[in-house]
Design a protein around this motif. Structure first.
Motif, PDB file in Angstrom:
ATOM      1  N   ALA A   1       0.148   7.187   8.275  1.00  0.00           N
ATOM      2  CA  ALA A   1      -0.554   6.199   7.448  1.00  0.00           C
ATOM      3  C   ALA A   1      -0.407   6.554   5.963  1.00  0.00           C
ATOM      4  O   ALA A   1      -0.192   5.668   5.123  1.00  0.00           O
ATOM      5  N   GLY A   2      -0.501   7.835   5.640  1.00  0.00           N
ATOM      6  CA  GLY A   2      -0.288   8.270   4.255  1.00  0.00           C
ATOM      7  C   GLY A   2       1.140   8.038   3.809  1.00  0.00           C
ATOM      8  O   GLY A   2       1.397   7.611   2.670  1.00  0.00           O
ATOM      9  N   ALA A   3       2.087   8.298   4.701  1.00  0.00           N
ATOM     10  CA  ALA A   3       3.502   8.079   4.369  1.00  0.00           C
ATOM     11  C   ALA A   3       3.786   6.595   4.147  1.00  0.00           C
ATOM     12  O   ALA A   3       4.547   6.234   3.240  1.00  0.00           O
ATOM     13  N   ILE A   4       3.169   5.753   4.953  1.00  0.00           N
ATOM     14  CA  ILE A   4       3.353   4.304   4.784  1.00  0.00           C
ATOM     15  C   ILE A   4       2.770   3.846   3.448  1.00  0.00           C
ATOM     16  O   ILE A   4       3.365   3.013   2.749  1.00  0.00           O
ATOM     17  N   ALA A   5       1.607   4.380   3.073  1.00  0.00           N
ATOM     18  CA  ALA A   5       1.001   4.013   1.784  1.00  0.00           C
ATOM     19  C   ALA A   5       1.890   4.449   0.625  1.00  0.00           C
ATOM     20  O   ALA A   5       2.061   3.706  -0.353  1.00  0.00           O
ATOM     21  N   ILE A   6       2.480   5.643   0.718  1.00  0.00           N
ATOM     22  CA  ILE A   6       3.378   6.109  -0.343  1.00  0.00           C
ATOM     23  C   ILE A   6       4.616   5.222  -0.417  1.00  0.00           C
ATOM     24  O   ILE A   6       5.047   4.826  -1.507  1.00  0.00           O
ATOM     25  N   ALA A   7       5.197   4.887   0.738  1.00  0.00           N
ATOM     26  CA  ALA A   7       6.386   4.029   0.750  1.00  0.00           C
ATOM     27  C   ALA A   7       6.076   2.649   0.181  1.00  0.00           C
ATOM     28  O   ALA A   7       6.872   2.094  -0.592  1.00  0.00           O
ATOM     29  N   ALA A   8       4.927   2.090   0.532  1.00  0.00           N
ATOM     30  CA  ALA A   8       4.538   0.785  -0.007  1.00  0.00           C
ATOM     31  C   ALA A   8       4.348   0.869  -1.524  1.00  0.00           C
ATOM     32  O   ALA A   8       4.730  -0.052  -2.256  1.00  0.00           O
ATOM     33  N   GLY A   9       3.773   1.968  -1.994  1.00  0.00           N
ATOM     34  CA  GLY A   9       3.608   2.150  -3.434  1.00  0.00           C
ATOM     35  C   GLY A   9       4.935   2.206  -4.161  1.00  0.00           C
ATOM     36  O   GLY A   9       5.104   1.603  -5.229  1.00  0.00           O
ATOM     37  N   ILE A  10       5.899   2.916  -3.572  1.00  0.00           N
ATOM     38  CA  ILE A  10       7.229   2.992  -4.185  1.00  0.00           C
ATOM     39  C   ILE A  10       7.871   1.608  -4.225  1.00  0.00           C
ATOM     40  O   ILE A  10       8.481   1.223  -5.227  1.00  0.00           O
ATOM     41  N   ILE A  11       7.728   0.852  -3.162  1.00  0.00           N
ATOM     42  CA  ILE A  11       8.291  -0.502  -3.125  1.00  0.00           C
ATOM     43  C   ILE A  11       7.657  -1.380  -4.205  1.00  0.00           C
ATOM     44  O   ILE A  11       8.341  -2.137  -4.892  1.00  0.00           O
ATOM     45  N   PHE A  12       6.342  -1.276  -4.386  1.00  0.00           N
ATOM     46  CA  PHE A  12       5.673  -2.060  -5.421  1.00  0.00           C
ATOM     47  C   PHE A  12       6.150  -1.666  -6.819  1.00  0.00           C
ATOM     48  O   PHE A  12       6.339  -2.534  -7.682  1.00  0.00           O
ATOM     49  N   VAL A  13       6.334  -0.380  -7.057  1.00  0.00           N
ATOM     50  CA  VAL A  13       6.809   0.072  -8.375  1.00  0.00           C
ATOM     51  C   VAL A  13       8.220  -0.448  -8.631  1.00  0.00           C
ATOM     52  O   VAL A  13       8.524  -0.955  -9.717  1.00  0.00           O
ATOM     53  N   ILE A  14       9.097  -0.343  -7.633  1.00  0.00           N
ATOM     54  CA  ILE A  14      10.473  -0.829  -7.788  1.00  0.00           C
ATOM     55  C   ILE A  14      10.490  -2.341  -8.005  1.00  0.00           C
ATOM     56  O   ILE A  14      11.227  -2.850  -8.864  1.00  0.00           O
ATOM     57  N   ALA A  15       9.662  -3.065  -7.258  1.00  0.00           N
ATOM     58  CA  ALA A  15       9.595  -4.521  -7.422  1.00  0.00           C
ATOM     59  C   ALA A  15       9.076  -4.888  -8.813  1.00  0.00           C
ATOM     60  O   ALA A  15       9.544  -5.857  -9.418  1.00  0.00           O
ATOM     61  N   GLY A  16       8.121  -4.123  -9.311  1.00  0.00           N
ATOM     62  CA  GLY A  16       7.609  -4.386 -10.660  1.00  0.00           C
ATOM     63  C   GLY A  16       8.666  -4.163 -11.724  1.00  0.00           C
ATOM     64  O   GLY A  16       8.769  -4.925 -12.689  1.00  0.00           O
ATOM     65  N   GLU A  17       9.471  -3.108 -11.552  1.00  0.00           N
ATOM     66  CA  GLU A  17      10.557  -2.847 -12.498  1.00  0.00           C
ATOM     67  C   GLU A  17      11.606  -3.949 -12.438  1.00  0.00           C
ATOM     68  O   GLU A  17      12.119  -4.394 -13.460  1.00  0.00           O
TER      69      GLU A  17
END
Length: 86
Positions: free
Chosen positions: A51-67
């Protein structure tokens, strides 16, 4: 989107480090007009490692999408500026 991404990454890291959270649940055992008896029972909330790994991966995806969104907006702005110069 970048802010949400960073928040998700921090939550994911905390979830990987801290495996559970304990809280007290207050429960009424007896309730009459004159007497009320309650008890506090400790409860533990746990979550799996992934669950923690999924949250980190989702966060990375959001940062990349924002960029990516920022770059697309900048390209549109540059294209409009070039058209105005012509």
């Amino acid at each position: 989107m970048k802010v949400i991404g960073f928040i998700l990454m921090v939550i994911g890291i905390v979830m990987l480090v801290q495996r559970s959270v304990e809280h007290n649940k207050k429960e009424t055992v007896v309730d009459t007009n004159s007497i009320e008896i309650t008890k506090k029972e400790p409860k533990m909330i746990t979550w799996p490692y992934y669950a923690g790994a999924i949250a980190i991966a989702a966060g990375i995806i959001f940062v990349i999408a924002g960029e990516k969104k920022k770059r697309i907006a900048q390209r549109r702005k540059d294209n409009v500026f070039k058209i105005m110069l012509l």
